[in-house]
Design an enzyme around this catalytic site. Structure first.
Site, PDB file in Angstrom:
ATOM      1  N   CYS A 120       0.860  -1.192   0.000  1.00  0.00           N
ATOM      2  CA  CYS A 120       0.000   0.000   0.000  1.00  0.00           C
ATOM      3  C   CYS A 120       0.888   1.231   0.000  1.00  0.00           C
ATOM      4  O   CYS A 120       2.053   1.155   0.372  1.00  0.00           O
ATOM      5  CB  CYS A 120      -0.916   0.013   1.223  1.00  0.00           C
ATOM      6  SG  CYS A 120      -2.248   1.242   1.077  1.00  0.00           S
ATOM      7  N   CYS A 122      -0.047   4.162   1.670  1.00  0.00           N
ATOM      8  CA  CYS A 122      -0.412   5.152   2.703  1.00  0.00           C
ATOM      9  C   CYS A 122       0.668   5.415   3.746  1.00  0.00           C
ATOM     10  O   CYS A 122       0.777   6.522   4.243  1.00  0.00           O
ATOM     11  CB  CYS A 122      -1.742   4.799   3.368  1.00  0.00           C
ATOM     12  SG  CYS A 122      -1.683   3.326   4.395  1.00  0.00           S
ATOM     13  N   CYS A 130      -3.952   6.173   0.301  1.00  0.00           N
ATOM     14  CA  CYS A 130      -3.439   4.897  -0.201  1.00  0.00           C
ATOM     15  C   CYS A 130      -3.085   4.956  -1.687  1.00  0.00           C
ATOM     16  O   CYS A 130      -2.949   3.913  -2.331  1.00  0.00           O
ATOM     17  CB  CYS A 130      -4.467   3.790   0.049  1.00  0.00           C
ATOM     18  SG  CYS A 130      -4.851   3.587   1.795  1.00  0.00           S
ATOM     19  N   LYS A 195     -12.474  -4.778   2.293  1.00  0.00           N
ATOM     20  CA  LYS A 195     -11.887  -3.923   3.325  1.00  0.00           C
ATOM     21  C   LYS A 195     -12.769  -2.701   3.480  1.00  0.00           C
ATOM     22  O   LYS A 195     -12.968  -1.941   2.529  1.00  0.00           O
ATOM     23  CB  LYS A 195     -10.469  -3.514   2.930  1.00  0.00           C
ATOM     24  CG  LYS A 195      -9.829  -2.551   3.925  1.00  0.00           C
ATOM     25  CD  LYS A 195      -8.387  -2.258   3.588  1.00  0.00           C
ATOM     26  CE  LYS A 195      -7.788  -1.288   4.591  1.00  0.00           C
ATOM     27  NZ  LYS A 195      -6.385  -0.985   4.298  1.00  0.00           N
ATOM     28  N   ARG A 217     -11.005   7.674   3.814  1.00  0.00           N
ATOM     29  CA  ARG A 217     -10.767   6.651   2.796  1.00  0.00           C
ATOM     30  C   ARG A 217     -12.078   6.114   2.198  1.00  0.00           C
ATOM     31  O   ARG A 217     -12.090   5.065   1.564  1.00  0.00           O
ATOM     32  CB  ARG A 217      -9.993   5.482   3.403  1.00  0.00           C
ATOM     33  CG  ARG A 217      -8.673   5.854   4.058  1.00  0.00           C
ATOM     34  CD  ARG A 217      -7.677   4.715   3.954  1.00  0.00           C
ATOM     35  NE  ARG A 217      -6.594   4.758   4.913  1.00  0.00           N
ATOM     36  CZ  ARG A 217      -5.584   5.621   4.895  1.00  0.00           C
ATOM     37  NH1 ARG A 217      -5.532   6.577   3.977  1.00  0.00           N
ATOM     38  NH2 ARG A 217      -4.627   5.560   5.804  1.00  0.00           N
ATOM     39  N   GLU A 233     -16.791  -7.710  -4.633  1.00  0.00           N
ATOM     40  CA  GLU A 233     -15.368  -7.383  -4.481  1.00  0.00           C
ATOM     41  C   GLU A 233     -14.534  -8.677  -4.471  1.00  0.00           C
ATOM     42  O   GLU A 233     -13.496  -8.765  -5.117  1.00  0.00           O
ATOM     43  CB  GLU A 233     -15.118  -6.640  -3.152  1.00  0.00           C
ATOM     44  CG  GLU A 233     -15.486  -5.168  -3.169  1.00  0.00           C
ATOM     45  CD  GLU A 233     -14.420  -4.313  -3.846  1.00  0.00           C
ATOM     46  OE1 GLU A 233     -13.460  -4.862  -4.406  1.00  0.00           O
ATOM     47  OE2 GLU A 233     -14.564  -3.077  -3.815  1.00  0.00           O
ATOM     48  N   LYS A 248     -11.970  -7.462   6.292  1.00  0.00           N
ATOM     49  CA  LYS A 248     -11.339  -6.603   7.290  1.00  0.00           C
ATOM     50  C   LYS A 248     -12.212  -5.407   7.577  1.00  0.00           C
ATOM     51  O   LYS A 248     -12.668  -4.780   6.610  1.00  0.00           O
ATOM     52  CB  LYS A 248      -9.993  -6.146   6.739  1.00  0.00           C
ATOM     53  CG  LYS A 248      -9.240  -5.202   7.635  1.00  0.00           C
ATOM     54  CD  LYS A 248      -8.024  -4.702   6.937  1.00  0.00           C
ATOM     55  CE  LYS A 248      -7.328  -3.715   7.846  1.00  0.00           C
ATOM     56  NZ  LYS A 248      -6.283  -3.010   7.195  1.00  0.00           N
ATOM     57  N   TYR A 313      -2.978  -9.138  16.260  1.00  0.00           N
ATOM     58  CA  TYR A 313      -1.904  -8.644  17.131  1.00  0.00           C
ATOM     59  C   TYR A 313      -1.805  -9.485  18.400  1.00  0.00           C
ATOM     60  O   TYR A 313      -0.855  -9.343  19.165  1.00  0.00           O
ATOM     61  CB  TYR A 313      -2.151  -7.174  17.483  1.00  0.00           C
ATOM     62  CG  TYR A 313      -2.226  -6.308  16.251  1.00  0.00           C
ATOM     63  CD1 TYR A 313      -1.065  -5.894  15.596  1.00  0.00           C
ATOM     64  CD2 TYR A 313      -3.455  -5.935  15.700  1.00  0.00           C
ATOM     65  CE1 TYR A 313      -1.125  -5.136  14.443  1.00  0.00           C
ATOM     66  CE2 TYR A 313      -3.533  -5.181  14.546  1.00  0.00           C
ATOM     67  CZ  TYR A 313      -2.361  -4.789  13.915  1.00  0.00           C
ATOM     68  OH  TYR A 313      -2.419  -4.060  12.763  1.00  0.00           O
TER      69      TYR A 313
END
Ligand code: PBG
Length: 325
Positions: A120, A122, A130, A195, A217, A233, A248, A313
């Site tokens: 990306c 960004c 982005c 996304k 965005r 998509e 996401k 994470y």
């Protein structure tokens, strides 16, 4: 089928019985751990909005990746913090860019670890969008060219898989063609297909220093209320050559994960994003929730919805808990 012939509690009577009839479970093999790499030596700086997540310089990144790999985590997803930014995000496709150097170091030290790179602009653009900004908007086709160059440069550095997260139309095809023309026909693409333009990315924007300097965005990422559009998509990305498709964020989009799993037979990934992580981490630090139980419940819900791969994470914490057990 009624009570008292049937009693649902019979199979809940002991831990072993519950284990026997459990429908899904998360294992360490399902996880991908995101990592942030920055310039310098011996740097390990905690990201204030994401306790327990750090910016690492390449030397310490390799050490951290080694720990993850020793814990059984099969893959990492790399994000770079460049030394400098410009209008067109040049460092994303520079041979000596931060991600390219990090990939080389990781692959040299840990050849088995699957190194995925986020593709990306960004984190690399001065305006934080982005893509390339023209007349106040993000220009699709000009951006796609740079995204494809960036993907090629990551592949040349040794990346095992490329994960475009920009949400430009046609970028998967452009990447696939660029890779194939350059003898990387065996390098897979994990597309951020559905996304959404989400507030759950808030903490990440601080972590990756990529908040847009104007606007937001929503002209390229998906509108949160839309469900059927996500299937379009995903179908387009598969047609363009995506090997794995991603939804996401994860938690507020479990219906989308479930639809994706029902509708397509490619592996489905889900990204348990920064906001989802930080909300839990901070509540746990205050003692309001039991971190281990809540993380396990969140991950199993994402798996139950249909995700084959979970980017989180919490990967290291989860793997450590599993190794303790
Ligand atoms: C870059 C990118 C973002 C995330 C992953 N890749 C931020 C964004 O789109 O604004 C978010 C990850 C997270 O919140 O954990 N385009």
């Amino acid at each position: 089928m009624a009570y008292p012939i049937n009693r649902m509690r019979r199979l809940r009577r002991s831990g072993m019985l519950r284990k026997m009839v459990r429908e899904v479970s998360v294992c360490v093999d399902d996880l991908v751990c995101p990592l942030f790499v920055t310039n310098g030596l011996d740097v390990k700086v905690q990201i204030p909005s994401m306790p327990g997540v750090y910016h690492y310089s390449i030397d310490l990144l390799v050490e951290e990746a080694r720990k993850l790999s020793d814990l059984g985590i099969p893959a990492v997803l790399l994000f770079g913090l460049p030394a400098s930014k410009d209008e067109v995000g040049s460092e994303t496709y520079a041979d000596d860019g931060i991600v390219q150097r990090a990939v080389r170091a990781l692959k040299q030290a840990l050849p088995e670890l699957v190194v995925i790179t986020d593709v990306c602009l960004c984190e690399y653009t001065s305006h934080g969008h982005c893509g390339v900004v023209r007349e106040g908007g993000v220009a699709n086709d000009a951006t796609v060219e740079l995204i494809a160059r960036s993907a090629l440069s990551h592949a040349q550095a040794g990346a095992d898989m490329l994960a475009p997260s920009d949400m430009m139309d046609g970028r998967v095809l452009a990447i696939r063609e660029m890779l194939d023309e350059n003898d990387f026909e065996d390098t897979p693409i994990m597309a951020y297909s559905a996304k959404y333009a989400s507030a759950f990315y808030g903490p990440f924007r601080e972590a990756a220093d990529c908040a847009p300097q104007f606007g937001d965005r929503s002209t390229y990422q998906m509108d949160p209320p839309n469900r059927r559009e996500a299937m379009r998509e995903i179908a387009m990305d598969i047609d363009e050559g995506a090997d794995i498709v991603m939804v996401k964020p994860a938690l507020s989009y479990l219906d989308i994960i479930s639809d994706a799993k029902e509708s397509f037979d490619v592996p489905v990934a889900a990204y348990n994003v920064s906001g989802e992580y930080s909300m839990v981490k901070l509540a746990a630090q205050r003692g309001f929730v039991d971190e281990r139980r809540i993380v396990e419940e969140i991950l199993v819900s994402i798996k139950r919805a249909g995700a084959d791969i979970i980017i989180t994470y919490s990967a290291k914490d989860f793997a450590m808990w599993r190794n303790e057990a």
